[in-house]
Design an enzyme around this catalytic site. Structure first.
Site, mmCIF file in Angstrom:
data_model
loop_
_atom_site.group_PDB
_atom_site.id
_atom_site.type_symbol
_atom_site.label_atom_id
_atom_site.label_comp_id
_atom_site.label_asym_id
_atom_site.label_seq_id
_atom_site.Cartn_x
_atom_site.Cartn_y
_atom_site.Cartn_z
ATOM 1 N N ASP A 36 1.933 15.556 19.072
ATOM 2 C CA ASP A 36 0.557 16.038 19.046
ATOM 3 C C ASP A 36 0.446 17.550 18.871
ATOM 4 O O ASP A 36 1.178 18.305 19.530
ATOM 5 C CB ASP A 36 -0.083 15.649 20.393
ATOM 6 C CG ASP A 36 -1.548 15.982 20.474
ATOM 7 O OD1 ASP A 36 -2.329 15.334 19.766
ATOM 8 O OD2 ASP A 36 -1.915 16.903 21.244
ATOM 9 N N HIS A 43 -7.362 8.247 15.152
ATOM 10 C CA HIS A 43 -8.327 8.307 16.255
ATOM 11 C C HIS A 43 -9.155 9.595 16.251
ATOM 12 O O HIS A 43 -10.032 9.755 17.097
ATOM 13 C CB HIS A 43 -7.574 8.179 17.570
ATOM 14 C CG HIS A 43 -6.694 9.376 17.817
ATOM 15 N ND1 HIS A 43 -5.569 9.615 17.051
ATOM 16 C CD2 HIS A 43 -6.782 10.399 18.695
ATOM 17 C CE1 HIS A 43 -5.007 10.743 17.453
ATOM 18 N NE2 HIS A 43 -5.723 11.232 18.450
ATOM 19 N N ASP A 44 -8.846 10.529 15.363
ATOM 20 C CA ASP A 44 -9.586 11.788 15.290
ATOM 21 C C ASP A 44 -10.519 11.845 14.094
ATOM 22 O O ASP A 44 -11.150 12.874 13.858
ATOM 23 C CB ASP A 44 -8.605 12.970 15.149
ATOM 24 C CG ASP A 44 -7.801 13.212 16.403
ATOM 25 O OD1 ASP A 44 -8.300 12.901 17.502
ATOM 26 O OD2 ASP A 44 -6.659 13.696 16.276
ATOM 27 N N GLU A 54 2.185 15.980 14.036
ATOM 28 C CA GLU A 54 0.821 16.312 13.608
ATOM 29 C C GLU A 54 0.870 17.775 13.179
ATOM 30 O O GLU A 54 0.675 18.685 13.991
ATOM 31 C CB GLU A 54 -0.184 16.109 14.749
ATOM 32 C CG GLU A 54 -1.610 16.285 14.258
ATOM 33 C CD GLU A 54 -2.649 16.404 15.381
ATOM 34 O OE1 GLU A 54 -3.815 16.114 15.129
ATOM 35 O OE2 GLU A 54 -2.297 16.801 16.511
#
Ligand code: GLC
Ligand code: CA
Length: 554
Positions: free
Chosen positions: A199, A328-329, A256
């Site tokens: 992340d 999910h973003d 990410e």
């Protein structure tokens, strides 16, 4: 390119809170995931990435971790997690957890201890600065709005948070902190994880010494990325993390990563890169504006195509991208990349094929395989996501009316991806027997897993065929490793490309509602996949129906 165990796999992202609720509390959980493993195996996916389910106050839905060694009771117990890893193994599947180590939660023990004794050991786990009257240490704006500085409770100091104030940044310059991170990663890998999704990782290296930059909005603050662009030396941290953790387990890691410089790509995902792979966000960031969501420009089919090809050219065969149409973003890919009014089963399949056949590792986000769409939003009070709430305010501050700002929120809200998974047309889409934590998309009666499982022409059935093609021993080498070469690149609303390996495949999609003719370079041997019942041809010219996509063996 050295072959790796994960190259030929298909990955699937689970957002645990919204996947499947096993005990009726309205919150998805790990036993719920276990109950759906057969479903996922039937689809053909093999790597499952779970968004965070560690102990957390859920201020940013789990991306704020208060205990890296525990599972949040809302999601289950450690024994459930162990069982999930076990059950996955039985099905030749791998579990990835989310590694959130740019920041922790302000409810983490480290942070509490830092408050008690800011000059002690744990103070140095964070970025603390002395508080000065009327002046912030720097003018950086956090991703979720407002300054990155917040008072450290009970002290005369302030702490840095590039995300929400409940997500204090961890000080990676401190070797002791880094050791803690590696210890935790190895602890999880010892439990049998396949690896991690990593992340927000580019944020771990700050430009030192801290300073302010030119403000870029009326608030006097500047985008956090202005500072990040000046930071150098992240490779030292990432290389060390790889050597101390993933490498020793042959684990899969996907970063990410944003804003990498082209010359850094080999360091990130080349042979012995910091990560196995990184996500391609070229399409998701297209049209975004420094000003905020309200100023974003929509993406057209031609833009989409160019974004995909640009990334493919940039990476070449240096490494493996991880390709997504949503996560999910992000809002739902079908609501974003298919022009308004054209979203239908056929166009959803077109988008699926165009994305899935790109070179790299395909990631499917839960519900994507049934073509889940954005959720209608009738009031800002329905929103859970902290970033949407901020962007709504940004839009109002810029002079938009409430109605206009709500439209902006609806279009980009991260809640679009977070509504409960639509399993059936029963109450709450079969997600829970209780009250779902977030509103179910009312279209669940027509878009759901159950009906699509029974329908050979459903979006899900098409995904299943795409996955099967990637795994087909005859085509696998080409689908996985074949070079990508654009075809008829400049033709409007046509997206076509070759995959060239031991076979030559041609993917051709008519990215519009109107018919379109496309000339083939020569004869084809076989139609491997077609989202329409027929393929109309005239010599070497295909007459493609609206949103028709075909995969040909040449
Ligand atoms: C990543 C996550 C996002 C989260 C942020 C902070 O971008 O994907 O959901 O809010 O990091 O952890
Ligand atoms: Ca539950």
């Amino acid at each position: 390119m050295t072959k790796k165990w994960w190259h030929d796999k298909v990955a699937y992202q689970i957002y645990p809170k919204s996947f499947c609720d096993s005990n009726g509390d309205g919150i998805g959980d790990i036993p719920g995931i276990i109950s759906k493993l057969d479903y996922l195996q039937d689809l053909g996916v093999d790597i499952l990435w779970l968004s965070p389910c560690y102990r957390s106050p859920l201020a940013d839905e789990g991306y704020d971790i208060s205990d890296y060694y525990d599972i949040d009771p809302r999601f289950g117990a450690m024994a459930d997690m162990e069982q999930l890893i076990d059950e996955a193994k039985k099905r030749n599947m791998y579990i990835l957890m989310d590694l959130v180590v740019n920041h922790c939660s302000d409810e983490h023990e480290w942070f509490r201890k830092a408050c008690e004794d800011p000059d002690g050991k744990y103070g140095n786990y964070f970025y603390l600065r002395d508080k000065k009257d009327g002046e912030l240490p720097t003018n950086w704006r956090s991703y979720f709005g407002g300054p990155v500085w917040e008072d450290l409770p009970g002290t005369d100091k302030q702490y840095l948070h590039v995300f929400h104030k409940k997500q204090p940044d961890l000080n990676w310059e401190n070797p002791e902190l880094r050791e803690e991170v590696y210890k935790n990663i190895n602890w999880w890998l010892d439990k049998g994880l396949g690896g991690f999704r990593i992340d927000a990782i580019i944020n771990i290296k700050k430009a030192l010494p801290f300073r302010s930059y030119e403000p870029d909005r009326k608030d006097g603050l500047c985008n956090i990325r202005t500072m990040l662009k000046e930071a150098s030396g992240i490779g030292q941290f990432l290389g060390e993390m790889r050597d101390r953790t993933f490498k020793n387990y042959d684990a899969f890691s996907v970063g990410e990563v944003f804003d990498e410089k082209p010359e850094e790509i080999p360091d990130f995902i080349g042979e012995n890169g910091y990560f196995s792979s990184m996500f391609d966000f070229n399409e998701t960031i297209f049209g975004s504006s420094e000003k905020g969501w309200y100023d974003a420009k929509p993406i057209t089919p031609d833009d989409y195509k160019h974004c995909c090809f640009e990334s493919q050219k940039k990476i070449g065969n240096i490494g493996f991208l991880s390709n997504i149409i949503e996560n999910h973003d992000e809002p739902r890919g079908v609501s974003r990349y298919i022009p308004e009014g054209d979203c239908c089963v056929r166009s959803k399949k077109l988008l699926a094929a165009l994305n899935f056949m790109l070179r790299g590792l395909p990631f499917i986000y839960q519900g994507q395989e049934i073509g889940m769409e954005n959720v209608p939003l009738s009031s800002i009070d329905e929103v859970d996501d902290i970033s949407t709430l901020d962007e709504y305010q940004v839009a109002l501050d810029a002079g938009l009316t409430c109605e206009e700002a709500l439209k902006v929120a609806a279009k980009f809200s991260r809640d679009n991806a977070r509504t409960p998974m639509q399993w059936s047309d029963e109450a709450n889409a079969g997600f829970t027997e209780g009250k779902p934590w977030l509103k179910v998309n009312p279209n669940y009666t027509s878009i759901n897993v159950k009906s699509q499982m029974e329908d050979p022409d459903s979006v899900r059935s098409f995904y299943k065929e795409l996955i099967a093609l990637r795994k087909n021993p005859e085509y696998k080498e080409t689908v996985v490793y074949g070079a990508l070469e654009p075809y008829l690149e400049d033709t409007h609303n046509l997206m076509a490309y070759y995959r060239k390996g031991d076979k030559t495949l041609l993917v051709i999609g008519n990215y519009q509602m109107e018919e379109q003719a496309a000339r083939l370079p020569g004869a084809y041997k076989k139609v491997l996949l077609n989202n329409c019942p027929e393929l109309s041809e005239d010599g070497f010219t295909l007459r493609l129906s609206g949103y028709q996509v075909v995969i040909l063996e040449m």
